[in-house]
Design an enzyme around this catalytic site. Structure first.
Site, short mmCIF file in Angstrom:
data_model
loop_
_atom_site.label_atom_id
_atom_site.label_comp_id
_atom_site.label_asym_id
_atom_site.label_seq_id
_atom_site.Cartn_x
_atom_site.Cartn_y
_atom_site.Cartn_z
N LYS A 13 0.72 -1.27 -0.01
CA LYS A 13 0.10 0.06 0.03
C LYS A 13 0.82 1.29 -0.09
O LYS A 13 0.50 2.15 -0.85
CB LYS A 13 -0.90 0.12 1.16
CG LYS A 13 -1.99 -0.92 1.32
CD LYS A 13 -2.83 -0.48 2.48
CE LYS A 13 -2.39 -0.57 3.78
NZ LYS A 13 -1.51 -1.75 4.40
N ARG A 88 -9.58 1.98 8.37
CA ARG A 88 -9.18 0.40 8.81
C ARG A 88 -10.34 -0.16 9.63
O ARG A 88 -10.22 -1.38 9.95
CB ARG A 88 -8.12 0.15 9.52
CG ARG A 88 -6.73 0.23 9.03
CD ARG A 88 -5.58 0.41 9.89
NE ARG A 88 -4.33 -0.34 9.65
CZ ARG A 88 -3.44 0.13 9.09
NH1 ARG A 88 -3.34 1.46 8.83
NH2 ARG A 88 -2.25 -0.43 8.94
N ARG A 127 11.44 -5.56 6.70
CA ARG A 127 11.59 -4.13 6.85
C ARG A 127 12.11 -3.34 7.88
O ARG A 127 12.70 -2.08 7.81
CB ARG A 127 10.10 -3.65 6.94
CG ARG A 127 9.41 -3.77 5.34
CD ARG A 127 7.97 -2.98 5.47
NE ARG A 127 7.30 -3.03 6.47
CZ ARG A 127 5.88 -2.48 6.28
NH1 ARG A 127 5.09 -2.57 5.22
NH2 ARG A 127 5.08 -2.48 7.41
N ARG A 129 10.77 -2.18 10.99
CA ARG A 129 10.24 -1.32 11.71
C ARG A 129 9.89 -1.63 13.27
O ARG A 129 9.96 -3.05 13.30
CB ARG A 129 8.86 -1.01 10.92
CG ARG A 129 8.74 0.48 10.73
CD ARG A 129 7.43 0.61 9.74
NE ARG A 129 6.31 0.38 10.16
CZ ARG A 129 5.31 0.50 9.56
NH1 ARG A 129 5.29 0.95 8.15
NH2 ARG A 129 4.05 0.04 10.17
N ARG A 140 -0.89 -8.11 13.96
CA ARG A 140 -1.49 -6.80 13.01
C ARG A 140 -2.27 -7.37 11.86
O ARG A 140 -3.34 -6.96 11.35
CB ARG A 140 -0.35 -6.13 12.22
CG ARG A 140 0.27 -4.99 13.24
CD ARG A 140 1.72 -4.43 12.91
NE ARG A 140 1.54 -3.89 11.51
CZ ARG A 140 2.71 -3.69 10.81
NH1 ARG A 140 3.76 -4.34 10.99
NH2 ARG A 140 2.55 -2.86 9.55
P1 AMP Z 1 0.66 1.51 8.77
O1 AMP Z 1 2.02 2.40 8.55
O2 AMP Z 1 -0.50 1.84 7.96
O3 AMP Z 1 1.08 0.07 8.67
O4 AMP Z 1 0.03 1.79 10.38
C1 AMP Z 1 1.06 1.24 11.43
C2 AMP Z 1 0.11 1.08 12.57
O5 AMP Z 1 -0.57 2.48 12.98
C3 AMP Z 1 -0.77 0.00 12.36
O6 AMP Z 1 -0.55 -1.10 12.84
C4 AMP Z 1 -2.12 0.77 13.61
O7 AMP Z 1 -1.70 0.26 14.75
C5 AMP Z 1 -1.88 2.42 13.43
N1 AMP Z 1 -2.57 2.78 12.46
C6 AMP Z 1 -2.41 3.39 11.23
N2 AMP Z 1 -3.57 3.75 10.62
C7 AMP Z 1 -4.58 3.24 11.49
C8 AMP Z 1 -6.05 3.65 11.36
N3 AMP Z 1 -6.67 3.82 10.41
N4 AMP Z 1 -6.62 3.10 12.43
C9 AMP Z 1 -6.14 2.42 13.55
N5 AMP Z 1 -4.86 2.41 13.57
C10 AMP Z 1 -4.10 2.66 12.70
#
Ligand code: AMP
Length: 187
Positions: A13, A88, A127, A129, A140
């Site tokens: 993504k 999400r 990755r 992170r 996740r």
């Molecule tokens: P990402 O960088 O999109 O993989 O997001 C990293 C983490 O941030 C996720 O595993 C969630 O813990 C949190 N997060 C990001 N976007 C959302 C969202 N729309 N709703 C809830 N948690 C989020």
């Protein structure tokens, strides 16, 4: 044009939505990146959010809805934007509909990047992170299945969902995305 990217962590993504943002010349809004930045800056929201995302849990809806609501008011979002990692959950999808409707706007297309679990774990494990530890990755993926799969159904019912096979090189995946987006009506 308003585009939502859906897909489990590791589906591509981030890479694909940034690239599409450049192609369409619209901003790319990543709630995950915004949360990590808030946490780096030591804001209250950032500190609270880190407790959730560091263990692979979704942060509460109101945190991310607030981030998106503020971002959508910026002038650069007027002609369109891409959402990466948002919504999400179904309540977030409903909140996004309301926010866009206030501007006489709507989600034009939802791109669901599809990839199998084995490939995902391989990609994520490389990755590096803080939330990419194996146990956290599993959490996740479980959060995705529990909370985000219903978002896929939500958009499917509205007829805006488009499934994109996520396997192949980034160029191959982007070519699929471009074909869909070029054919999407903006009104
Ligand atoms: P990402 O960088 O999109 O993989 O997001 C990293 C983490 O941030 C996720 O595993 C969630 O813990 C949190 N997060 C990001 N976007 C959302 C969202 N729309 N709703 C809830 N948690 C989020």
């Amino acid at each position: 044009m308003r585009i939502v990217f859906l897909g489990p962590p590791g589906a591509g993504k981030g890479t694909q939505s940034q690239r599409l943002g450049q192609y369409l010349e619209v901003p790319h809004i990543s709630t995950g990146e915004a949360l990590r930045e808030a946490s780096r800056n030591g804001t209250e929201l950032g500190k609270k959010a880190a407790k959730f995302y560091e263990v692979g849990k979704l942060v509460p809806n109101e945190f991310v809805v607030e981030i998106v609501a503020e971002r959508l008011l910026q002038p650069d979002c007027r002609s369109g934007c891409l959402f990466d990692g948002f919504p999400r959950t179904v309540p977030q999808a409903e909140a996004l509909d309301r926010l866009l409707a206030e501007q006489g706007d709507k989600v034009n297309v939802v791109l669901q990047l599809q990839i199998d679990n084995e490939e995902l774990i391989n990609r994520l494990a490389s990755r590096g992170r803080v939330d990419d530890e194996v146990e956290t990755i599993k959490e996740r993926l479980q959060q995705y299945a529990a909370w985000t799969n219903p978002v896929v159904d939500f958009y499917q019912q509205r007829g805006v969902l488009c499934q994109i096979p996520g396997l192949g090189t980034p160029d191959e995946v982007f070519a699929r995305i471009k074909t869909v987006v070029d054919a999407t009506p903006t009104k």
